[in-house]
Design a protein around this motif. Sequence first.
Motif, PDB file in Angstrom:
ATOM      1  N   GLY A 100      10.536   3.946  -2.382  1.00  0.00           N
ATOM      2  CA  GLY A 100      10.576   2.491  -2.551  1.00  0.00           C
ATOM      3  C   GLY A 100      11.206   2.043  -3.854  1.00  0.00           C
ATOM      4  O   GLY A 100      11.087   0.868  -4.209  1.00  0.00           O
ATOM      5  N   ALA A 101      11.850   2.987  -4.574  1.00  0.00           N
ATOM      6  CA  ALA A 101      12.318   2.705  -5.943  1.00  0.00           C
ATOM      7  C   ALA A 101      12.776   1.266  -6.149  1.00  0.00           C
ATOM      8  O   ALA A 101      13.758   0.827  -5.558  1.00  0.00           O
ATOM      9  CB  ALA A 101      13.419   3.670  -6.320  1.00  0.00           C
ATOM     10  N   GLY A 102      12.014   0.538  -6.939  1.00  0.00           N
ATOM     11  CA  GLY A 102      12.393  -0.823  -7.294  1.00  0.00           C
ATOM     12  C   GLY A 102      11.882  -1.872  -6.331  1.00  0.00           C
ATOM     13  O   GLY A 102      12.140  -3.068  -6.519  1.00  0.00           O
ATOM     14  N   CYS A 103      11.126  -1.465  -5.298  1.00  0.00           N
ATOM     15  CA  CYS A 103      10.658  -2.459  -4.324  1.00  0.00           C
ATOM     16  C   CYS A 103       9.456  -3.223  -4.893  1.00  0.00           C
ATOM     17  O   CYS A 103       8.850  -2.811  -5.877  1.00  0.00           O
ATOM     18  CB  CYS A 103      10.281  -1.797  -3.001  1.00  0.00           C
ATOM     19  N   ASP A 104       9.113  -4.342  -4.243  1.00  0.00           N
ATOM     20  CA  ASP A 104       7.961  -5.132  -4.674  1.00  0.00           C
ATOM     21  C   ASP A 104       6.662  -4.620  -4.066  1.00  0.00           C
ATOM     22  O   ASP A 104       5.663  -4.462  -4.745  1.00  0.00           O
ATOM     23  CB  ASP A 104       8.136  -6.595  -4.243  1.00  0.00           C
ATOM     24  N   GLY A 124      -2.524   4.043  -0.865  1.00  0.00           N
ATOM     25  CA  GLY A 124      -2.592   3.022  -1.891  1.00  0.00           C
ATOM     26  C   GLY A 124      -1.672   1.883  -1.525  1.00  0.00           C
ATOM     27  O   GLY A 124      -0.764   2.036  -0.697  1.00  0.00           O
ATOM     28  N   VAL A 125      -1.931   0.750  -2.131  1.00  0.00           N
ATOM     29  CA  VAL A 125      -1.156  -0.458  -1.866  1.00  0.00           C
ATOM     30  C   VAL A 125      -0.593  -0.967  -3.183  1.00  0.00           C
ATOM     31  O   VAL A 125      -1.334  -1.156  -4.153  1.00  0.00           O
ATOM     32  CB  VAL A 125      -2.046  -1.544  -1.226  1.00  0.00           C
ATOM     33  N   VAL A 172       8.172  -1.365   2.095  1.00  0.00           N
ATOM     34  CA  VAL A 172       8.193   0.045   2.481  1.00  0.00           C
ATOM     35  C   VAL A 172       6.795   0.513   2.886  1.00  0.00           C
ATOM     36  O   VAL A 172       5.809   0.161   2.236  1.00  0.00           O
ATOM     37  CB  VAL A 172       8.676   0.924   1.293  1.00  0.00           C
ATOM     38  N   VAL A 173       6.729   1.297   3.950  1.00  0.00           N
ATOM     39  CA  VAL A 173       5.542   2.106   4.237  1.00  0.00           C
ATOM     40  C   VAL A 173       5.966   3.559   4.071  1.00  0.00           C
ATOM     41  O   VAL A 173       6.897   4.014   4.740  1.00  0.00           O
ATOM     42  CB  VAL A 173       4.994   1.872   5.657  1.00  0.00           C
ATOM     43  N   ALA A 174       5.318   4.262   3.158  1.00  0.00           N
ATOM     44  CA  ALA A 174       5.656   5.662   2.885  1.00  0.00           C
ATOM     45  C   ALA A 174       4.600   6.560   3.502  1.00  0.00           C
ATOM     46  O   ALA A 174       3.407   6.313   3.370  1.00  0.00           O
ATOM     47  CB  ALA A 174       5.735   5.891   1.379  1.00  0.00           C
ATOM     48  N   ILE A 175       5.056   7.595   4.194  1.00  0.00           N
ATOM     49  CA  ILE A 175       4.153   8.575   4.816  1.00  0.00           C
ATOM     50  C   ILE A 175       4.264   9.871   4.022  1.00  0.00           C
ATOM     51  O   ILE A 175       5.345  10.465   3.935  1.00  0.00           O
ATOM     52  CB  ILE A 175       4.548   8.845   6.288  1.00  0.00           C
ATOM     53  N   THR A 218      10.610  -4.015   7.347  1.00  0.00           N
ATOM     54  CA  THR A 218       9.952  -2.930   6.601  1.00  0.00           C
ATOM     55  C   THR A 218      10.626  -1.590   6.871  1.00  0.00           C
ATOM     56  O   THR A 218      10.948  -1.276   8.017  1.00  0.00           O
ATOM     57  CB  THR A 218       8.464  -2.834   7.005  1.00  0.00           C
ATOM     58  N   THR A 219      10.846  -0.817   5.812  1.00  0.00           N
ATOM     59  CA  THR A 219      11.314   0.560   5.959  1.00  0.00           C
ATOM     60  C   THR A 219      10.092   1.460   6.077  1.00  0.00           C
ATOM     61  O   THR A 219       9.209   1.419   5.222  1.00  0.00           O
ATOM     62  CB  THR A 219      12.119   0.987   4.710  1.00  0.00           C
ATOM     63  N   ILE A 220      10.039   2.255   7.133  1.00  0.00           N
ATOM     64  CA  ILE A 220       8.963   3.244   7.286  1.00  0.00           C
ATOM     65  C   ILE A 220       9.612   4.615   7.122  1.00  0.00           C
ATOM     66  O   ILE A 220      10.513   4.967   7.879  1.00  0.00           O
ATOM     67  CB  ILE A 220       8.280   3.146   8.666  1.00  0.00           C
ATOM     68  N   GLY A 221       9.189   5.360   6.104  1.00  0.00           N
ATOM     69  CA  GLY A 221       9.850   6.639   5.863  1.00  0.00           C
ATOM     70  C   GLY A 221       8.941   7.612   5.152  1.00  0.00           C
ATOM     71  O   GLY A 221       7.799   7.295   4.801  1.00  0.00           O
TER      72      GLY A 221
END
Length: 310
Positions: A126-130, A144-145, A255-258, A289-292
């Motif tokens: 998510g580099a730099g995302c809000d 975490g959120v 972003v949702v990171a898995i 949303t990016t899910i990755g």
Amino acid sequence: MIFALGIDLGGTDIKGAIVSSDGEILRQDRVATEASNGADAVADRIVSLATDLLDSQGASPTEATGLGIGVPGVTRADGTVVLAPNLDWHHVPFKSKLQQRLPGMRVEIDNDANLAALAEARAGIGAGCDTLVLLTLGTGIGGGVVIDGSIHHGASHSAGEVGHMTVLPGGPLCGCGKRGCLEALSATSGMLDHARQSLEAGEKSTLSDVGPLTPKAICDAAHKGDRVATKTIDHVTNYIGIAVANLLNVLSPDVVAIGGGISAAGDLLLNPIVASARTHTLEGLFESTTIGLAELGNDAGSIGGAYLVL
Ligand SMILES: [Zn+2]
């Protein structure tokens, strides 16, 4: 150069890193936690690790912007560790213990999964995302959120327990004592239980021939088209996708990171998670949303620790 110390305190190891303001690890090392010696001894070991790292970098403590620590447990805003089962800690004022040992240095403390989310939001996928939500899949499901670039703690200071979202009312019993949590269905034991039930029902599978059943064995068998393994992956990822959809509907994160150990299976898990999330997300909310997959792996905790004080 601007840099900070990030510490990832685990039940077995303490990992430490000097991290630059752009999230690069300049130097890192680890020592055994030896938690049975008590919190004061652990604090001493952290200070010694931090001092050695600074020495090896030729830096003095005053040059670092501070020291941030991730703890595997419940923390409070004042730096108390309310509960850390792996360390057998209850109400340990850990931040003040470190401040006493590091006069003049800024010390911050937070839950380790929160820090992994912060690291992914600042320097990972998510580099730099809000706004980012992390789900870590392993023996449990943590996460975490991050909202507006900062960890969201909520009114209880314990927000971000994505693994305890109810995704199947009345479902299997979770370690937390409730039924139908995502963790009970889609973490390691839920995954193994589902495969075992199919095998016990007499379904033919190459999994009958493998030694101890593990998530990796199931993922490997699914790669080769094994039906029981494929059904198990579908079952597990369906519920993760439902949880992700709930997060999208409420937070609409960038972003949702898995992440976590099970996520090593990559697209085998990610693709059906995305498909399930797409099915369950309100129209108009999914595409933004990016899910990755999380990108920082085992370094996320210490990088996140550093970002607490950078
Ligand atoms: Zn639970």
